[in-house]
Design an enzyme around this catalytic site. Structure first.
Site, PDB file in Angstrom:
ATOM      1  N   ASP A   1       0.876  -1.167   0.000  1.00  0.00           N
ATOM      2  CA  ASP A   1       0.000   0.000   0.000  1.00  0.00           C
ATOM      3  C   ASP A   1       0.919   1.224   0.000  1.00  0.00           C
ATOM      4  OD1 ASP A   1      -2.373   1.634   0.461  1.00  0.00           O
ATOM      5  OD2 ASP A   1      -1.687   1.784   2.531  1.00  0.00           O
TER       6      ASP A   1
ATOM      7  N   ASP B   1      -0.396   5.163   0.918  1.00  0.00           N
ATOM      8  CA  ASP B   1      -0.785   6.224   1.847  1.00  0.00           C
ATOM      9  C   ASP B   1      -0.801   5.728   3.282  1.00  0.00           C
ATOM     10  OD1 ASP B   1      -1.350   8.380  -0.058  1.00  0.00           O
ATOM     11  OD2 ASP B   1      -2.975   7.096  -0.750  1.00  0.00           O
TER      12      ASP B   1
END
Length: 284
Positions: free
Chosen positions: A13, A15
């Protein structure tokens, strides 16, 4: 119960996991909320927004915020602030060393972020060296056409697509494909962890301290992907195959199955505990 297999690929991922962009989202959101006399965004709501595609997250936010303006007007204000703050994004502690360490050990890597291409460019344009470990073909963004509408995190599709980008190349090179259970998903969000588990992968949950405090005593359920963030409909299936070991397609994991681990930081990552050999001896 058998132990998880050694890791051959890592799916990241972005953010709040690689970058401090989640805090910048919060700054922008709170600034607009204050303009209308609304309280700051609480973690109970932010936890539901993290990792989700923009449209889905927007609906959750609107129901809570009850702002006296249209979504378009709200987004215009927030976007203007984001354009100023996103180019200031920085890598979170341990990220640079982790990405470099995985690369040096020959681990396959792909990015799987819900950020659409425009925001991705704003957040990473000044971080070319950091993101150079992800070849263009191994970057799956939130507006990727291979992810059907409504199938963003916590559905497993984005991680299955990311893994397939790796396997497509391995097939061309005549090498052994990476099974989902041989892939390690790195996430900071609860929906993202569920997506990883539903993809059949092992997961590392590295949450913001505020989220970890909110989810106290629920860690085991989160690591198993059993928080029920993804609401399946009758007959619903992922658009991408999972694995061939008899595991039900798109199912979460089991509590205590060893496929999930909580890390408070990405610093000093325990490579060997995942079967990732040293730089000198890794020939995966």
């Amino acid at each position: 119960m058998t132990s998880p297999p050694p890791i051959r690929a890592c799916l990241f991922d972005m953010d709040g996991l690689l970058l401090d962009s989640e805090d910048k989202y919060t700054i922008c959101t709170n600034a607009v909320l204050s303009q209308y006399g609304r309280p700051n965004l609480p973690w109970s709501i932010k936890a539901q927004l993290q990792g989700r595609p923009g449209l889905q997250a927007g609906k959750i936010f609107e129901e809570w915020a009850q702002l006296p303006v249209s979504r378009d007007e709200y987004m215009k204000k927030v976007t203007e602030m984001q354009k100023k703050l996103f180019p200031e994004c920085k890598a979170l502690p341990g990220v640079e060393e982790l990405l470099k360490g995985m690369k040096e050990r020959g681990v396959e890597m792909a990015l799987a972020t819900s950020s659409h291409s425009g925001n991705f460019a704003l957040k990473t344009g000044h971080l070319g060296e950091l993101f150079s470990v992800f070849d263009e073909e191994h970057r799956v963004l939130g507006d990727d056409p291979r992810i059907p509408p409504g199938r963003g995190k916590p559905a497993p599709d984005i991680y299955l697509v990311a893994l397939e980008t790796i396997n497509a190349r391995l097939r061309k090179e005549g090498k052994k494909e990476v099974l989902p259970e041989e892939a390690l998903v790195f996430e900071d969000s609860v929906p993202g962890i569920e997506a990883g588990r539903r993809a059949g992968c092992q997961v590392v949950w590295c949450p913001h301290p505020g989220l970890l405090d909110l989810m106290k005593a629920k860690e085991d359920l989160i690591l198993a992907g059993q928080m029920g963030e993804h609401k399946e409909e009758a007959g619903e299936e992922s658009s991408v195959a999972v694995d061939g070991n008899g595991r039900r397609k798109g199912a979460p994991g089991e509590v205590g199955d060893g496929y999930g681990r909580l890390l408070k930081t990405l610093e000093d990552f325990p490579y060997e505990s995942y079967g990732i050999k040293s730089k000198q001896s890794n020939h995966l």
